[in-house]
Design an enzyme around this catalytic site. Structure first.
Site, PDB file in Angstrom:
ATOM      1  N   ASP A 257     116.755  20.734  43.921  1.00 31.27           N
ATOM      2  CA  ASP A 257     115.548  20.146  44.560  1.00 31.27           C
ATOM      3  C   ASP A 257     115.691  20.708  46.037  1.00 31.27           C
ATOM      4  OD1 ASP A 257     113.250  18.862  45.282  1.00 31.27           O
ATOM      5  OD2 ASP A 257     113.825  17.012  44.575  1.00 31.27           O
TER       6      ASP A 257
ATOM      7  N   ASP B  87     109.317  23.710  44.732  1.00 32.61           N
ATOM      8  CA  ASP B  87     110.686  23.680  45.280  1.00 32.61           C
ATOM      9  C   ASP B  87     111.693  22.995  44.508  1.00 32.61           C
ATOM     10  OD1 ASP B  87     109.506  21.372  45.054  1.00 32.61           O
ATOM     11  OD2 ASP B  87     109.979  20.594  47.205  1.00 32.61           O
ATOM     12  N   GLU B  88     111.474  23.165  43.092  1.00 33.88           N
ATOM     13  CA  GLU B  88     112.583  22.355  42.347  1.00 33.88           C
ATOM     14  C   GLU B  88     112.507  23.169  40.758  1.00 33.88           C
ATOM     15  OE1 GLU B  88     111.693  18.448  40.929  1.00 33.88           O
ATOM     16  OE2 GLU B  88     109.684  18.493  41.477  1.00 33.88           O
TER      17      GLU B  88
END
Length: 396
Positions: free
Chosen positions: A26, A119-120
């Site tokens: 993350d 973003d993860e």
């Protein structure tokens, strides 16, 4: 309610990572971190990514978060809490490019990468151990390479299941790694508040609290039939399994995004069709940029309107030919606007979403496309605009 408890923030649950082959990666304050890479002079200062007026916070640096600023907060409230914050307008193309570079690092580690947002991502590193070492060593390798190659930091959770790995990455923030050995899974979970479980929103939490269930341990030790009476059969069984660390879902590297979209809260409510259409054009362009960046086309265009009395209206239309061209998405959205907007009713939010995604290269050429080069010419023009903006900024 905070999801952290005195035990949950422990950074040491043991060092036995045998069997803990699921990683959740993350990025830390991703949009804000990308902006700091581009504007290093802002490092150490409270920075908020967002628009003006009635927009919301998209991201905030940890310096801004110390004042209570967080994502999805109205910008007006963020400015009150941290009046000296530096507000940076979002640049979604830059975030998309940084995301692609970060995901390329993960793909270099293992082919089993499931990207769940910009973003993860989850990784299954069971097959990478012989080449790269233990799961925790691979996690540290990922953190180091993302920082070196993208310039942002990330936090990594290492566990035996996706659910626990995601919890661990959240507790490792910022810029950390947390291992939850398989043997420590249940103790790790049982001191958490029940809101930490996937699927427990505000209403579910309140329903469980009415039965005296406020922690994961209490839920785990309550008969599953009681939990099901509180929140429903399917949800109750799912939450009871999670409370005991049972999460059999594998990392799915072919997970497909179902849609991409963009929306904006207007500076002032308006009933002017021309002003609404101008917003639609910008939003359609943003959708098209996301589609082309991912190599996707959409088959359905959806319009979202929120009126001054907070009533939400949605309309959608399936296209005869899938597209990634902003002008085509705008054309359909404008027609949907004409059908959905009641003259005289003021609008406060407008959104456009491209749905029914498929790979651009998998779409067969239609007869219309074969005899008409206009759509292809428009696509080439918009792709050229993407390249210019990527190099010279969104205002180019």
């Amino acid at each position: 309610m905070s999801r952290r408890t005195p035990h949950a923030v422990r950074r040491d649950w043991g060092d036995d990572d045998e069997g803990a082959t699921i990683l959740h990666v993350d990025m830390d304050a991703f949009f804000a971190s990308v902006e700091l890479v581009r504007r290093p002079e802002l490092r150490g200062r409270p920075v908020v990514v967002g628009g003006e007026g009635r927009s919301v916070v998209l991201a905030a640096t940890y310096e801004a978060r110390a004042y209570g600023v967080h994502s999805a907060m109205p910008m007006t409230q963020a400015r009150r809490l941290c009046p000296h914050a530096v507000v940076v307008p979002p640049d979604h193309r830059a975030y998309g490019e940084a995301s692609r570079r970060a995901m390329a690092v993960l793909a270099d580690v293992t082919a089993l990468v499931e990207q769940v947002s910009i973003d993860e991502a989850f990784l299954d590193v069971a097959g990478a151990r012989r080449r790269l070492g233990r799961p925790t060593e691979i996690g540290e390798l990922v953190r180091r390479r993302v920082h070196e190659e993208v310039g942002v930091t990330c936090s990594v959770g290492v566990a035996a299941t996706k659910f626990v790995a995601k919890l661990a990455s959240g507790l490792a923030k910022p810029d950390g790694l947390l291992l939850v050995p398989p043997a420590a899974t249940v103790p790790f979970l049982h001191d958490l508040p029940v809101a930490a479980l996937w699927g427990v929103g505000e209403r579910t939490r309140e329903a469980l609290e009415r039965w005296g269930i406020t922690t994961v341990e209490q839920l785990a030790r309550t008969d599953v039939a009681v939990v099901q009476r509180a929140v429903g059969a399917a949800t109750g069984a799912h939450l009871h399994d999670l409370a005991w660390g049972r999460d059999p879902r594998p990392v799915d590297p072919v997970r497909q995004e179902k849609s991409v979209g963009a929306e904006t809260t207007l500076e002032r409510d308006t009933a002017d069709p021309g002003e609404l259409e101008a917003h639609l054009l910008r939003l359609a362009d943003r959708c098209a940029v996301q589609l082309r960046a991912r190599g996707h086309v959409c088959r359905t265009v959806s319009l979202k309107l929120r009126t001054e009395d907070f009533r939400t209206v949605t309309r959608s239309r399936t296209l005869p030919v899938p597209t990634d061209v902003g002008r085509e998405i705008y054309r359909v959205a404008r027609e949907l606007l004409g059908a959905a907007h009641t003259p005289g009713h003021r609008v406060r939010l407008v959104g456009v979403r491209a749905e029914g995604l498929g790979a651009a290269g998998d779409q067969p050429l239609t007869l219309e496309e074969a005899v008409d080069d206009a759509p292809a010419a428009q696509r080439r023009a918009e792709a050229a605009m993407d390249a210019v903006r990527a190099r010279f900024g969104t205002a180019a």
